[in-house]
Design a protein around this motif. Structure first.
Motif, mmCIF file in Angstrom:
data_model
loop_
_atom_site.group_PDB
_atom_site.id
_atom_site.type_symbol
_atom_site.label_atom_id
_atom_site.label_comp_id
_atom_site.label_asym_id
_atom_site.label_seq_id
_atom_site.Cartn_x
_atom_site.Cartn_y
_atom_site.Cartn_z
ATOM 1 N N ARG A 6 -1.784 61.387 17.594
ATOM 2 C CA ARG A 6 -2.125 60.552 18.752
ATOM 3 C C ARG A 6 -2.187 59.082 18.352
ATOM 4 O O ARG A 6 -1.660 58.216 19.053
ATOM 5 C CB ARG A 6 -3.472 60.961 19.343
ATOM 6 N N ASN A 7 -2.842 58.813 17.247
ATOM 7 C CA ASN A 7 -2.955 57.437 16.758
ATOM 8 C C ASN A 7 -1.583 56.861 16.419
ATOM 9 O O ASN A 7 -1.302 55.694 16.704
ATOM 10 C CB ASN A 7 -3.861 57.363 15.529
ATOM 11 N N TYR A 9 1.390 57.762 17.672
ATOM 12 C CA TYR A 9 2.135 57.507 18.905
ATOM 13 C C TYR A 9 1.595 56.277 19.620
ATOM 14 O O TYR A 9 2.365 55.459 20.137
ATOM 15 C CB TYR A 9 2.138 58.732 19.828
ATOM 16 N N PHE A 10 0.286 56.130 19.655
ATOM 17 C CA PHE A 10 -0.308 54.937 20.253
ATOM 18 C C PHE A 10 0.191 53.685 19.538
ATOM 19 O O PHE A 10 0.624 52.721 20.169
ATOM 20 C CB PHE A 10 -1.841 55.033 20.207
ATOM 21 N N TYR A 11 0.177 53.705 18.223
ATOM 22 C CA TYR A 11 0.619 52.558 17.439
ATOM 23 C C TYR A 11 2.087 52.231 17.733
ATOM 24 O O TYR A 11 2.441 51.077 17.997
ATOM 25 C CB TYR A 11 0.430 52.820 15.938
ATOM 26 N N CYS A 13 3.976 53.097 20.304
ATOM 27 C CA CYS A 13 4.155 52.654 21.691
ATOM 28 C C CYS A 13 3.713 51.204 21.865
ATOM 29 O O CYS A 13 4.388 50.417 22.533
ATOM 30 C CB CYS A 13 3.381 53.565 22.644
ATOM 31 N N ALA A 14 2.589 50.844 21.270
ATOM 32 C CA ALA A 14 2.109 49.465 21.339
ATOM 33 C C ALA A 14 3.085 48.532 20.621
ATOM 34 O O ALA A 14 3.343 47.411 21.089
ATOM 35 C CB ALA A 14 0.713 49.358 20.740
ATOM 36 N N GLY A 89 0.458 50.277 25.381
ATOM 37 C CA GLY A 89 0.742 51.298 24.371
ATOM 38 C C GLY A 89 -0.087 52.550 24.576
ATOM 39 O O GLY A 89 0.409 53.671 24.450
ATOM 40 N N ARG A 90 -1.352 52.356 24.926
ATOM 41 C CA ARG A 90 -2.241 53.498 25.193
ATOM 42 C C ARG A 90 -1.727 54.296 26.392
ATOM 43 O O ARG A 90 -1.675 55.529 26.357
ATOM 44 C CB ARG A 90 -3.666 53.013 25.444
ATOM 45 N N SER A 93 1.303 56.312 25.358
ATOM 46 C CA SER A 93 0.973 57.423 24.462
ATOM 47 C C SER A 93 0.313 58.569 25.222
ATOM 48 O O SER A 93 0.564 59.737 24.920
ATOM 49 C CB SER A 93 0.105 56.949 23.291
#
Length: 147
Positions: A6-7, A9-11, A13-14, A89-90, A93
């Motif tokens: 999750r972290n 993908y968040f990174y 995407c951001a 980004g969040r 994700s």
């Protein structure tokens, strides 16, 4: 999806959002330039890259993938404050996690960033970003903004 995934993908995407803003490109164009293998590499490197500034990683990605300046500027003419690249980004994700089948997360990332919803979310002159995330997700799934 694990917490680490999750972290990551968040990174990523951001980072895509950040690069798109810096280069004034559609988010789908950034994903296309990086490609599936490049996205996988960014996800693999995400845990280490978290320690670096977005500016540094962005510069490296732009240079490596030869991402050119575009004309898709959705920020300059905005009268009001816009969501940060981390906020966007969040959102992406979360959509990936909700929409992707297990093992197909990278392809879902590519699909979402390349879909119509990405340009709609990036139009900061509208309030679409502030809509319920479920609305955005189901609009994406249906291929159009829902009434």
């Amino acid at each position: 999806m694990t917490e680490q995934e999750r972290n990551d993908y968040f990174y990523v995407c951001a980072l895509i959002e950040y690069i798109a803003r810096e280069t004034k490109n559609h988010r789908g164009d950034i994903v296309k330039a990086i490609g599936e293998e490049g996205i996988k590499k960014l996800l693999y490197d995400a845990e280490v890259n978290h320690c670096l500034s977005f500016e540094q990683v962005s510069d490296e990605v732009i240079s490596y993938y030869q991402i050119k300046q575009g004309t898709f500027d959705t920020i300059s003419d905005c009268k009001y404050s816009i969501p940060s690249y981390l906020d966007i980004g969040r959102l992406y994700s979360i959509m990936i996690e909700d929409c992707a089948e297990a093992g197909a997360e990278v392809q879902e990332l590519i699909n979402i960033f390349s879909s119509f919803i990405s340009d709609k979310i990036s139009d900061f002159k509208t309030d679409l970003y502030y809509q319920n995330p479920d609305y955005l997700e189901w609009s994406y799934r249906e291929g159009k903004l829902l009434d």
